[in-house]
Enzyme design. Structure first.
Site, PDB file in Angstrom:
ATOM      1  N   ASP A 154      38.067  31.486  32.659  1.00  0.00           N
ATOM      2  CA  ASP A 154      38.170  30.990  34.040  1.00  0.00           C
ATOM      3  C   ASP A 154      39.604  31.144  34.554  1.00  0.00           C
ATOM      4  O   ASP A 154      39.888  30.846  35.715  1.00  0.00           O
ATOM      5  CB  ASP A 154      37.640  29.561  34.182  1.00  0.00           C
ATOM      6  CG  ASP A 154      38.409  28.547  33.359  1.00  0.00           C
ATOM      7  OD1 ASP A 154      39.318  28.935  32.598  1.00  0.00           O
ATOM      8  OD2 ASP A 154      38.090  27.340  33.479  1.00  0.00           O
ATOM      9  N   SER A 155      40.502  31.663  33.715  1.00  0.00           N
ATOM     10  CA  SER A 155      41.827  32.084  34.189  1.00  0.00           C
ATOM     11  C   SER A 155      41.688  33.122  35.289  1.00  0.00           C
ATOM     12  O   SER A 155      42.645  33.383  36.015  1.00  0.00           O
ATOM     13  CB  SER A 155      42.651  32.658  33.030  1.00  0.00           C
ATOM     14  OG  SER A 155      41.919  33.620  32.317  1.00  0.00           O
TER      15      SER A 155
ATOM     16  N   GLU B 214      45.311  25.780  22.557  1.00  0.00           N
ATOM     17  CA  GLU B 214      46.205  26.202  23.645  1.00  0.00           C
ATOM     18  C   GLU B 214      47.421  25.291  23.757  1.00  0.00           C
ATOM     19  O   GLU B 214      47.288  24.063  23.874  1.00  0.00           O
ATOM     20  CB  GLU B 214      45.438  26.225  24.983  1.00  0.00           C
ATOM     21  CG  GLU B 214      46.357  26.658  26.137  1.00  0.00           C
ATOM     22  CD  GLU B 214      45.654  27.189  27.355  1.00  0.00           C
ATOM     23  OE1 GLU B 214      44.407  27.187  27.401  1.00  0.00           O
ATOM     24  OE2 GLU B 214      46.368  27.612  28.296  1.00  0.00           O
TER      25      GLU B 214
HETATM   26  O1  KIV Z   1      40.589  31.026  30.788  1.00  0.00           O
HETATM   27  C1  KIV Z   1      41.204  31.591  29.874  1.00  0.00           C
HETATM   28  O2  KIV Z   1      41.681  32.733  29.999  1.00  0.00           O
HETATM   29  C2  KIV Z   1      41.359  30.872  28.615  1.00  0.00           C
HETATM   30  C3  KIV Z   1      42.357  31.418  27.647  1.00  0.00           C
HETATM   31  C4  KIV Z   1      43.721  31.133  28.122  1.00  0.00           C
HETATM   32  C5  KIV Z   1      42.131  30.898  26.288  1.00  0.00           C
HETATM   33  O3  KIV Z   1      40.735  29.885  28.404  1.00  0.00           O
END
Ligand code: KIV
Length: 251
Positions: A41-42, A177
């Site tokens: 969700d990044s 994280e």
């Molecule tokens: O949303 C994302 O990209 C993530 C990673 C940073 C682990 O959860």
């Protein structure tokens, strides 16, 4: 290879994981031999330009999962359940099923003890789950900022408890994280599933990075732990300028 084979393979070596949100990126990463591709969700930040991940919707995750699916043949494809998509056990299972319907092999959701009933229900429905503990981007408003976790003995103990309950529930891996490296190493030693670190030191079983951070494709913010291996932003800017010069010279 089945999803279970791909999950079993994660235990053989250090896990190499990257995010992808579109077909060409997913295909290139898959061809490069990445073990796990996460539709994170990044994407709300590095793809859509939002200040954080909390506005990402299920519809967006379904769309990006479906396009990434077309590019992935070998890696394990994991998709994030976005903020508020697992508020209840019923929603957690229904939305995990929607992501699998869009092509995900497995799902990831943020939290440990606090969401364990949801993790168990998704697993009971037959969908593999990755945990995600430490700094939880979906909690940024509640926390006020992005804070490194595990700085106090109490925080470290809570993280260890989160990791233990996730392992006990049956997750196949867990993202750690932004955790103090010593604590991340301790968690990795305490559990019998791969830990996939981001900003958590080299003592984890594997590492995950946001592909835009790796590629230098989001130059306006680079997390302190990011290690860019390319400079796509400059290359694309230069290509656009060269193209502009060429077009403008055609008078
Ligand atoms: O949303 C994302 O990209 C993530 C990673 C940073 C682990 O959860």
């Amino acid at each position: 290879m089945t999803t279970l084979d791909r999950i079993a393979k994660l235990r053989e070596n250090r896990v190499v994981a990257l995010t992808a949100y579109d077909y060409p990126t997913a295909r290139i990463l898959d061809e490069a031999g990445v073990d796990l591709i996460l539709v994170g969700d990044s994407l709300g930040m590095v793809f859509a330009g939002n200040p954080d991940t909390t506005s990402v919707t299920m519809e967006q995750m379904i769309y990006h999962t479906s396009v990434v699916r077309r590019g992935v043949r070998n890696a394990l494809l994991v998709s994030d359940l976005p903020y508020h998509s697992y508020d209840t056990v019923r929603e957690a299972v229904a939305n995990a099923q929607r992501l699998v319907g869009a092509g995900a092999d497995a799902v990831k959701l943020e939290g440990g003890v606090a969401i364990i009933e949801k993790v168990k229900a998704i697993l009971a429905s037959g969908i593999p789950v990755s945990g995600h503990i430490g700094m939880l981007p979906q909690s940024v408003h509640r926390e006020g900022s992005y804070k490194k976790k595990g700085k106090t003995a109490q925080e470290a103990a809570l993280l260890l408890e989160d990791a233990r309950v996730l392992e006990e529930a049956g997750v196949f891996s867990m993202v750690l994280e932004s955790i103090v490296p010593d604590v991340a190493t301790q968690i990795t030693r305490a559990v019998n599933v791969p830990t996939i670190g981001i900003g958590a030191g080299s003592g984890c079983t594997g590492q995950i990075a946001v592909v835009h951070d790796l590629a230098g494709f989001y130059p306006w913010f680079t997390p302190p732990f990011a290690k860019p291996k390319a400079n796509f932003a400059d290359q694309l800017r230069q290509a656009a300028q060269a193209y502009a010069a060429e077009v403008r010279a055609q008078a």
